[in-house]
Motif scaffolding. Structure first.
Motif, PDB file in Angstrom:
ATOM      1  N   THR A  46       0.867  -1.183   0.000  1.00  0.00           N
ATOM      2  CA  THR A  46       0.000   0.000   0.000  1.00  0.00           C
ATOM      3  C   THR A  46       0.899   1.227   0.000  1.00  0.00           C
ATOM      4  O   THR A  46       1.756   1.376   0.878  1.00  0.00           O
ATOM      5  N   ASP A  48       0.999   5.571  -1.724  1.00  0.00           N
ATOM      6  CA  ASP A  48       0.311   6.572  -2.541  1.00  0.00           C
ATOM      7  C   ASP A  48       1.229   7.069  -3.658  1.00  0.00           C
ATOM      8  O   ASP A  48       2.429   6.753  -3.692  1.00  0.00           O
ATOM      9  N   ASN A 137      -3.637   6.221  -5.387  1.00  0.00           N
ATOM     10  CA  ASN A 137      -3.298   5.306  -4.299  1.00  0.00           C
ATOM     11  C   ASN A 137      -3.201   3.880  -4.832  1.00  0.00           C
ATOM     12  O   ASN A 137      -3.976   3.477  -5.702  1.00  0.00           O
TER      13      ASN A 137
END
Length: 275
Positions: A46, A48, A137
């Motif tokens: 994860t 951005d 993202n």
């Protein structure tokens, strides 16, 4: 060092005479842990847009053009397709400057003739070069499928920001060997095939002709062509050209045989090896 068992675990997770449907994929925890310990599989990522870009720029500046060039050439006989992939990621990374995500509509889905959903990409990334995509993202993104595609074909998502990051991260870990004379000869033969293309040849024709000079599958040759196009060796002289049928080309879509190859780009990346 390559680990056959770990690579096999990765490949069997996604491929069995073709792609395995997501619902049918099975992976034992102990197999995943083994493949992860050998650097073939990874936890989801994860990140951005802004952090992804910052990491790309940081890693890019630690990698030398010489190593990228040697890695690509040495992949031609060894079939280390992952090393071949890094040429595209390295080139594209040098087009990026630090910037904040700037959304622009990249596509629209319709229902009953009415817009239902918009997809977005970063306008600044998009304008860097045709084929570049930057999402706002990346949430729990599966890096394993990226590594599978990278090892099996040389990558198929060149231009996607998260792939550029992952590809350069993996390349940074490698020890690069000098290319062999065989590698140089293969590359010269590839250039000759391009140079002798008929003026109206499409990328598909080039892919077919390349099978005579490099041991490869059709998808591997397609990936190779896309890599050469992404860095400007195969550079379309016009984008106002008809497209023949449905295809999966991105960077090379508008190239035609009359364009041949860009000698300045070849000289920049491979000149010292071709002399």
């Amino acid at each position: 060092m390559p680990d056959k068992k770990a690579k096999q675990i990765l490949f069997k997770s996604f491929w069995k005479n073709g792609w395995i449907d997501t619902k049918d994929r099975q992976l034992l925890k102990e197999d995943f842990e083994y493949a992860k310990s050998k650097g073939y599989m990874f936890e989801p990522l994860t990140i951005d847009h802004n952090e992804c870009l910052e990491k790309i720029i940081s890693i890019r500046d630690k990698i030398s053009l010489e190593n990228i060039s040697k890695a690509f050439l040495s992949s031609l006989s060894s079939k280390r397709l992952d090393l071949r992939s890094s040429l595209s990621s390295y080139f594209l990374s040098h087009k990026f400057k630090k910037h904040d995500y700037s959304p622009v509509v990249s596509g629209t889905s319709y229902e009953n003739g009415q817009p239902k959903y918009h997809s977005y990409t970063c306008k600044i990334c998009r304008d860097v070069q045709y084929g570049v995509i930057g999402d706002k993202n990346y949430v729990e993104r599966d890096l394993n499928v990226l590594n599978f595609e990278r090892l099996k074909w040389g990558g198929v998502r060149h231009g996607e920001l998260i792939y550029t990051l992952f590809d350069l991260q993996q390349f940074e870990k490698e020890t690069i060997e000098e290319p062999l004379k065989e590698d140089i000869n293969i590359f010269k033969n590839i250039l000759n095939i391009i140079e002798t293309s008929e003026p109206n040849d499409y990328p598909g024709k080039l892919e077919t002709r390349l099978k005579d000079v490099i041991k490869s599958s059709k998808p591997e040759r397609q990936a190779l062509i896309e890599i050469l196009a992404s860095i400007g060796i195969l550079k379309p002289k016009s984008y106002d050209r008809p497209i023949k049928g449905k295809n999966d080309w991105t960077f090379v879509e508008y190239w035609r045989g009359e364009d041949k190859y860009d000698q300045q780009t070849v000289e920049k990346y491979f000149g010292t090896h071709l002399k």
